[in-house]
Structure formats: C-alpha cells, structure tokens
Design an enzyme around this catalytic site. Structure first.
Site, mmCIF file in Angstrom:
data_model
loop_
_atom_site.group_PDB
_atom_site.id
_atom_site.type_symbol
_atom_site.label_atom_id
_atom_site.label_comp_id
_atom_site.label_asym_id
_atom_site.label_seq_id
_atom_site.Cartn_x
_atom_site.Cartn_y
_atom_site.Cartn_z
ATOM 1 N N ASP A 1 -23.844 -11.946 -25.704
ATOM 2 C CA ASP A 1 -22.859 -12.633 -24.865
ATOM 3 C C ASP A 1 -22.058 -11.633 -24.039
ATOM 4 O O ASP A 1 -21.770 -11.861 -22.861
ATOM 5 C CB ASP A 1 -21.931 -13.476 -25.733
ATOM 6 C CG ASP A 1 -22.702 -14.420 -26.633
ATOM 7 O OD1 ASP A 1 -23.471 -15.228 -26.104
ATOM 8 O OD2 ASP A 1 -22.557 -14.329 -27.866
ATOM 9 N N HIS B 1 -20.652 -17.293 -31.685
ATOM 10 C CA HIS B 1 -21.799 -17.203 -30.762
ATOM 11 C C HIS B 1 -22.316 -18.627 -30.556
ATOM 12 O O HIS B 1 -23.302 -19.061 -31.150
ATOM 13 C CB HIS B 1 -22.891 -16.305 -31.342
ATOM 14 C CG HIS B 1 -24.141 -16.290 -30.515
ATOM 15 N ND1 HIS B 1 -24.166 -15.865 -29.207
ATOM 16 C CD2 HIS B 1 -25.407 -16.671 -30.800
ATOM 17 C CE1 HIS B 1 -25.396 -15.970 -28.731
ATOM 18 N NE2 HIS B 1 -26.171 -16.469 -29.684
#
Length: 354
Positions: free
Chosen positions: A182, A210
């Site tokens: 990410d 996440h």
C-alpha cells in the site's frame, strides 16, 4: 522431489574478488509458504539473489505448500536450480509445516486462499484463520525464537495476530503484516501526480488495516522537486485530491488489479514483501516505512490488534514514529480502520474456538 542442500551450520565460504578477500556468512534458513503460488514465483528469486538479506548472505530456502501442489513445487525447485544463484545454499520443498519452519530466521507467510473478484475480505477470514493458527503452532514449536515473521496472506493484519497468539514463545513484535504494498502504491500515485521519480517521494504513511479502510496519509510526505525538498501537500495544493481520489485509489488498487488481470497482485506484492523484510533485517536509517505491528495504543489506536504505523528500524527492531499531528480528518480515518480490526479480531477468535 529434487532437493539440494547445504547445512546451515556448514563452514563459511571464502571468495577472492579483485584480490579482496570476501568472507561469506553462514546461510540463514528462510521459509516461504504458498511456495508454488504466484507471489512466491516472483519472491523466491528476489530472496535467493541477495535482494532481501544482502549480497553476502547465503540463504537456505524452505518451501511450504499443500500436498496437491507438490508437483508444481517440484518445477519451482528445478527453476531455482537452473538460475545457478551463488547465494542459494539449498532448497527444501515440503508439505509439512513443522519441517518447513524448523530453525528458520525469517518467515514469509504468503500461502492463503486468494481473494477473487467480488470477494469481501470477511469471506477470506474464516477460510484463512485456521491456516495461520496451525502455522503459529508450528513456528512456536520448531522455529528460532528470534524469527522475523511477515504475513502476506489476507486478511494479513488479523492473520498475523492469530499467528502470534498461537506462538506464545516468540515475541509479539516479531510478527508483522505487510502494508508496504500500500505504501508503494501511494508513493507511486504521488510521484505520478507531481511528476518526479518515485524515489523522490518519502514519508507517505499507511495507517491501519490492509483493506479498503486503510488510510494512505500524505500529510507528512515530502518530495524532491528542483533539487529541494518540499511538502507534498504544498506541491500538489489540492486538499480535495489528497483526502479523496488519492485515498480511494490506493484503498481500491488491489480490487482494480483483480478486475484487470482476473487475479490478485503478485509481482508488486512480492516486491513489497522483499522491501519489508529487507528493511526489517538491514534497517531503514531515517526513512519511514509502513508495517503492520501489534499496537501499543499509539495515536489512540486500539491495543492488541495488528495495526499499520510509520516505523523506523534499527538493529532488527522496529520503532513507531512518534509525535505526528493527527488532524480531525485523519482521526476519523484511523478510528474507522481500527474499528474494523477490532471486529476482525473477534471474528477470528470465534473461528479459532470452533
């Protein structure tokens, strides 16, 4: 199944390079689960080539997958042999978790039921949490007590928490979840927006889970423009973008990749796993990196969930970056992703009781 090996306790090797004597370290044992899968197919080369543990550190790979995948794994072992990698001291393919985790110093827990198009993260939880319970128990029994465990398989944060719970003899701080993918996505988006190389964008933060509730935060990010370091917020000068399209693009990037290639991220996930473990072993100096770690309540986050924070790493130990200002907008985002993690934790614990 083909195996070649060189015991981890074997003597060190000495190489002469341009009349400079280089002493090769003893091999470390590294396990990769889901070793016959897509992510591992990119990850294994990076580990064995020296991109993770350094150009002088030999590795002995333990490759774990389920019994029906042993034929595929045999082909992977053949390919690793055919790469003729100088740092690869040996390979052990197996379907036995205790054999796979025996004496390992680093663990990449990649294997899990993959997320498919239209699948929600909660659908993954029930299927995967039992896997990580079993692997935690095996790590607890046979791995080194200083093993560094990176969970990649989703839902990564909660899987890491469950794995840690069932490995009580290994410190909680040795279990982490991957949010580096990410972070890499966020850096790439900002670099493209500004028009600079991705290496010139720093201090982008991923907070929380996440998942689609994660908070990609550019409020502390800086970029090198025209030879000078400047605030990303000032350079872009578009608050609506930084709180809107930037955030949602990063949050939904995984789903976008699945929609495009009909499979989840593999190449980028392997690169992020390599980045994460490299920085954990070799250090970050003054760079901030995002890692899912067991929360101590920093920044008002819920305790005892695996939450992504900005961290620095020194001598193999991560430390949460302190003293950052949390805006009202950021507070809402941190709380929302924290709430999801608390709910996931309870669902996972309920599954483990069955």
């Amino acid at each position: 199944m083909p195996i070649w090996c060189c015991a981890a306790s074997a003597p060190t090797e000495t190489h002469v390079v341009s009349e400079v004597v280089v002493i090769m370290a003893e091999p470390i044992r590294v396990v990769v689960t889901g070793a016959a899968g897509q992510i591992a197919y990119s990850l294994l080369y990076q580990i064995a080539s020296g991109a993770v543990f350094g150009p002088q550190q030999p590795v002995f790979l333990h490759l774990l997958d389920i019994a029906p995948m042993m034929g595929v794994l045999e082909g992977v072992v053949m390919e690793l042999a055919d790469c003729a990698l100088p740092l690869l001291a040996g390979v052990l393919p197996t379907a036995n978790p205790e054999e796979a985790f025996k004496d390992v110093a680093a663990a990449f827990l990649v294997g899990a039921m993959p997320r498919k198009e239209g699948m929600e993260r909660k659908d993954l939880l029930a299927a995967n949490v039992r896997i990580f319970k079993e692997q935690g128990q095996a790590l607890d029994k046979v791995a080194r007590k200083d093993v560094k465990v990176l969970v990649v398989g989703n839902p990564a944060n909660t899987n890491a928490l469950i794995c840690s719970k069932y490995a009580p003899s290994i410190p909680k701080e040795n279990f982490t979840a991957m949010t580096r993918l990410d972070q890499n996505r966020a850096q790439s988006q900002l670099a493209a927006k500004i028009g600079v190389p991705v290496k010139d964008v720093k201090r982008v933060i991923i907070w929380g889970n996440h998942s689609s509730t994660q908070f990609p935060d550019a409020s502390n990010a800086v970029a090198i423009v025209g030879g000078a370091q400047k605030s990303v917020s000032e350079i872009i000068n578009d608050d609506a973008y930084l709180k809107g399209a930037f955030v949602t693009t990063v949050q939904k990037r995984g789903a976008a990749v699945i929609a495009a290639r009909k499979m989840s991220s593999a190449l980028s996930a392997a690169k992020a796993a390599s980045d994460h473990m490299r920085d954990w072993f070799l250090g970050t100096e003054d760079r901030w990196v995002s890692m899912g770690v067991v929360s101590d309540g920093s920044y008002g986050t819920p305790r005892d969930v695996v939450y992504s924070f900005p961290v620095t790493v020194t001598n193999g130990k991560w430390k949460i970056v302190e003293g950052l200002t949390i805006s009202d907008f950021a507070r809402q985002m941190l709380d929302a992703t924290g709430k999801e993690l608390v709910e996931e934790k309870q669902e996972a614990l309920d599954v483990c009781k069955d």
